[in-house]
Write an enzyme that holds these catalytic residues in place. Sequence first.
Site, PDB file in Angstrom:
ATOM      1  N   SER A 216      -9.108  -4.490  41.618  1.00 18.96           N
ATOM      2  CA  SER A 216      -7.841  -5.107  42.454  1.00 18.96           C
ATOM      3  C   SER A 216      -7.692  -3.929  43.719  1.00 18.96           C
ATOM      4  CB  SER A 216      -6.788  -5.524  41.745  1.00 18.96           C
ATOM      5  OG  SER A 216      -6.033  -4.321  41.196  1.00 18.96           O
ATOM      6  N   HIS A 244      -8.176 -11.216  39.745  1.00 19.27           N
ATOM      7  CA  HIS A 244      -8.420 -11.450  41.110  1.00 19.27           C
ATOM      8  C   HIS A 244      -9.789 -12.235  41.618  1.00 19.27           C
ATOM      9  CE1 HIS A 244      -4.900  -8.681  42.315  1.00 19.27           C
ATOM     10  NE2 HIS A 244      -5.252  -8.175  41.220  1.00 19.27           N
ATOM     11  N   LYS A 275      -1.325 -15.697  39.951  1.00 18.21           N
ATOM     12  CA  LYS A 275      -2.046 -15.218  41.026  1.00 18.21           C
ATOM     13  C   LYS A 275      -2.471 -16.412  41.716  1.00 18.21           C
ATOM     14  CE  LYS A 275      -2.702 -10.401  40.351  1.00 18.21           C
ATOM     15  NZ  LYS A 275      -2.176 -10.364  39.190  1.00 18.21           N
TER      16      LYS A 275
END
Length: 429
Positions: A216, A244, A275
């Site tokens: 990340s 991610h 996310k």
Amino acid sequence: MSLGKVARSLSRPAGGALRASAAASASSRSYSAVAEARAVLERELDGIRSAGTWKAERIITSRQGPQITVDSSRSSILNFCANNYLGLSSHPEVVQAGIDALKTHGAGLSSVRFICGTQDMHKNLEQKLAEFHEREDCILYASCFDANAGLFEVLLGPDDAVLSDELNHASIIDGIRLCRAKRMRYKHMDLGDLETQLKEAQSSRMRLVVTDGVFSMDGDVAPLPQICDLAEQYGAMVFIDECHATGFLGPRGRGTDELLGVMDRVDIINSTLGKALGGAAGGYTVGPKPLIDLLRQRSRPYLFSNSLPPPVVGCATRAVEMLLASNEISQSMVAKTMRFRNKMTAAGFTISGSAHPICPVMLGDARLASLMSDDMLKLGVYVIGFSFPVVPKGKARIRVQISAAHTDEDIDHCVDAFIQTGRKHGVVS
């Protein structure tokens, strides 16, 4: 009055005085300890400020999205630092699903899962996540940090070995510390070093290679095909953290393993709902059913944390349903990401990573990263400087994150602001 009574009456004030004195002394010692601790903490805080690595929290006064309002700002500003990759955090369908769940299933469960905290919607989301990743089963956690904290201790014992990339996320590092396996760390994405470590681990009962799918801080993608080759050669399992990547990498947004063609070769995946998948909260593990069953019995963060609130589950479920139905949102990321990367590189900036929406603008100096991010805010662009201990010393950067909700005009405005700020601070000419 007898002499005994007189003696006792004379002794009482003295005893009370002694007790009062002892109490005062204890209070003084306690105050002294607190004062000493306060002084130690203040010195530590002063060191952070003087190093230019102080992390102030800006106050957002709107919902999350490509445009937000910040406390003291007169108008909306462009947000380029959220993990809101697909723009679903405030998507009308996702928000409505949360409202509906709140009405039908309440605000929360006031319980852990195994007592009275499992609702039909928890099981439904777990089934959809397993389907999404094409794995046998799934278990939900309050966060992916908890999923990482709860996995390794259950899976691995003292006769096993875990081989971890040196730049893995802090939650992976902390989770591995909790297990009793032999802990081995290989150099970042260094396949030669990984092979050396695998050879050394051959006497172990089980071997688990652990890596972020996407790292990340730098936006670089793990070389999963080669990692899987080595794992198969030396009899190891492969674990990836997909926080991610889930929702937007790969042709259908399934993640790094789909992007690199190894979905059937990665054994265990941990990821997040916080996310791309709605952005509220929650994490999960998907993998073989016996592993998931064992985690339900022994994983401490699962056993001792309240169930995910129904509104969070409702939002995440709708997000996953949208991705199962279409890859349109996830595929829009590629062109937007490359637009930003190409324009910034042409302007003279150094952008780390590969073709990932995480676009670290490398600056090196922590104070410079902080000053530039403040100047960017004045130009209507919200970005944050990253410095030690979040990234290594000397590797400070401003991490830009592209969202499917950003327009081309948003991206161009961000680039223009970087150029103006970069010239001011001598980063570009």
